[in-house]
Design a protein around this motif. Structure first.
Motif, mmCIF file in Angstrom:
data_model
loop_
_atom_site.group_PDB
_atom_site.id
_atom_site.type_symbol
_atom_site.label_atom_id
_atom_site.label_comp_id
_atom_site.label_asym_id
_atom_site.label_seq_id
_atom_site.Cartn_x
_atom_site.Cartn_y
_atom_site.Cartn_z
ATOM 1 N N PHE A 24 0.832 -1.259 -0.154
ATOM 2 C CA PHE A 24 -0.067 -0.015 0.008
ATOM 3 C C PHE A 24 0.764 1.267 0.066
ATOM 4 O O PHE A 24 0.475 2.263 -0.678
ATOM 5 C CB PHE A 24 -0.924 -0.103 1.077
ATOM 6 C CG PHE A 24 -2.219 -0.881 1.054
ATOM 7 C CD1 PHE A 24 -2.531 -1.510 -0.059
ATOM 8 C CD2 PHE A 24 -2.831 -1.299 2.234
ATOM 9 C CE1 PHE A 24 -3.353 -2.545 -0.167
ATOM 10 C CE2 PHE A 24 -3.705 -2.082 2.008
ATOM 11 C CZ PHE A 24 -3.925 -2.803 0.849
ATOM 12 N N VAL A 77 -3.782 1.778 -2.039
ATOM 13 C CA VAL A 77 -4.509 0.811 -1.851
ATOM 14 C C VAL A 77 -5.261 0.082 -2.983
ATOM 15 O O VAL A 77 -5.877 -0.771 -2.618
ATOM 16 C CB VAL A 77 -5.494 1.271 -0.857
ATOM 17 C CG1 VAL A 77 -5.139 1.835 0.550
ATOM 18 C CG2 VAL A 77 -6.322 2.509 -1.356
ATOM 19 N N GLN A 78 -4.939 0.464 -4.127
ATOM 20 C CA GLN A 78 -5.718 -0.079 -5.120
ATOM 21 C C GLN A 78 -4.604 -1.020 -5.883
ATOM 22 O O GLN A 78 -4.832 -1.350 -6.936
ATOM 23 C CB GLN A 78 -5.917 1.076 -6.341
ATOM 24 C CG GLN A 78 -7.275 1.871 -5.726
ATOM 25 C CD GLN A 78 -8.360 0.988 -5.248
ATOM 26 O OE1 GLN A 78 -8.668 0.152 -5.899
ATOM 27 N NE2 GLN A 78 -9.137 1.656 -4.110
ATOM 28 N N ASN A 87 -12.764 -8.776 0.958
ATOM 29 C CA ASN A 87 -12.798 -7.710 -0.044
ATOM 30 C C ASN A 87 -11.786 -6.619 0.520
ATOM 31 O O ASN A 87 -11.114 -6.757 1.562
ATOM 32 C CB ASN A 87 -13.991 -6.807 -0.117
ATOM 33 C CG ASN A 87 -14.680 -6.422 1.267
ATOM 34 O OD1 ASN A 87 -13.873 -5.536 2.191
ATOM 35 N ND2 ASN A 87 -15.801 -6.850 1.969
ATOM 36 N N ARG A 88 -11.230 -5.577 -0.302
ATOM 37 C CA ARG A 88 -10.293 -4.693 -0.294
ATOM 38 C C ARG A 88 -10.359 -4.045 0.822
ATOM 39 O O ARG A 88 -9.461 -3.744 1.650
ATOM 40 C CB ARG A 88 -10.123 -3.881 -1.415
ATOM 41 C CG ARG A 88 -8.835 -2.993 -1.514
ATOM 42 C CD ARG A 88 -8.499 -2.227 -2.579
ATOM 43 N NE ARG A 88 -8.411 -2.839 -3.908
ATOM 44 C CZ ARG A 88 -7.500 -3.519 -4.288
ATOM 45 N NH1 ARG A 88 -6.345 -3.382 -3.530
ATOM 46 N NH2 ARG A 88 -7.198 -4.484 -5.146
ATOM 47 N N ALA A 95 -8.766 5.229 0.887
ATOM 48 C CA ALA A 95 -9.683 4.250 1.407
ATOM 49 C C ALA A 95 -10.376 4.810 2.554
ATOM 50 O O ALA A 95 -11.730 4.804 2.737
ATOM 51 C CB ALA A 95 -9.201 2.864 1.510
ATOM 52 N N SER A 116 -13.588 7.046 2.530
ATOM 53 C CA SER A 116 -14.801 6.270 2.014
ATOM 54 C C SER A 116 -15.954 6.586 3.023
ATOM 55 O O SER A 116 -15.701 6.950 4.195
ATOM 56 C CB SER A 116 -14.601 4.696 2.085
ATOM 57 O OG SER A 116 -15.609 4.099 2.096
#
Length: 189
Positions: free
Chosen positions: A27, A32-33, A56-57, A110, A113
């Motif tokens: 990361f 984070v992608q 999941n991520r 992230a 979010s």
């Protein structure tokens, strides 16, 4: 021959720890992608293992963040048990906190979010890390090494602001500026 339940559980724990360490490093490097296969490769596990632990991520991001908070809290306690000067203990802990923040900024997208579990992570950081830092500052004040007007929240905020990386301001710059900040926290005696 089948594995004993204890051996399986130990393997699961090892895989989880390897995944958290690998994800934190990936990361920071890629954001984070980053591809999950890069995290799996760094951890030495297959993709299925990643998804068994973190479906999941977002769950992986949350777990990395929580794990790093726990490590910082544990480090504060460990440093207080060592036979080093309290000012040195604070300096070492702040060094680890800087590394945590660099990773946190890598997780920034992230963390912005709307996922409620992500929103609570900032509060968790304050709830756990401010007292850990405060305990190190208190020891430094008691030893006459740290200025008594230094507070954990203010110091951590200042360090956090110094750790916002960008073009022309990299990790080494942040570390240098934080070191200068810590000199200013020393007691004038």
């Amino acid at each position: 021959m089948t594995e004993s339940p204890g051996a399986r559980e130990a393997g699961v724990r090892r895989n989880r720890e390897a995944l958290l360490a690998a994800a934190a490093a990936v990361f920071v490097e890629q954001g984070v992608q980053a591809p999950i296969r890069d995290i799996a490769g760094r951890a030495g596990v297959g993709l299925g293992t990643v998804y068994r632990h973190f479906p999941n991520r977002a769950e992986l991001v949350i777990a990395v963040y929580r794990h790093q908070i726990e490590e910082c809290v544990a480090l504060a306690s460990a440093l207080q048990r060592e036979s080093i000067a309290p000012g040195e203990a604070l300096t070492r802990w702040i060094g680890a906190f800087v590394e945590f923040l660099v990773t946190k900024h890598g997780l920034g997208v992230a963390l912005q979010s709307e996922d409620p579990s992500l929103i609570t992570l900032h509060a968790l950081m304050l709830e756990k890390l401010v007292p850990a830092c405060a305990s190190l500052i208190a020891a430094g004040v008691s030893a006459g090494e740290i200025d008594p007007s230094v507070t954990a929240y203010t110091l951590m905020r200042a360090v956090g602001n110094l750790c916002i990386l960008g073009p022309g301001y990299e990790r080494a710059h942040a570390q240098d500026m934080v070191a200068r900040l810590l000199v200013g926290c020393r007691s004038a005696r």
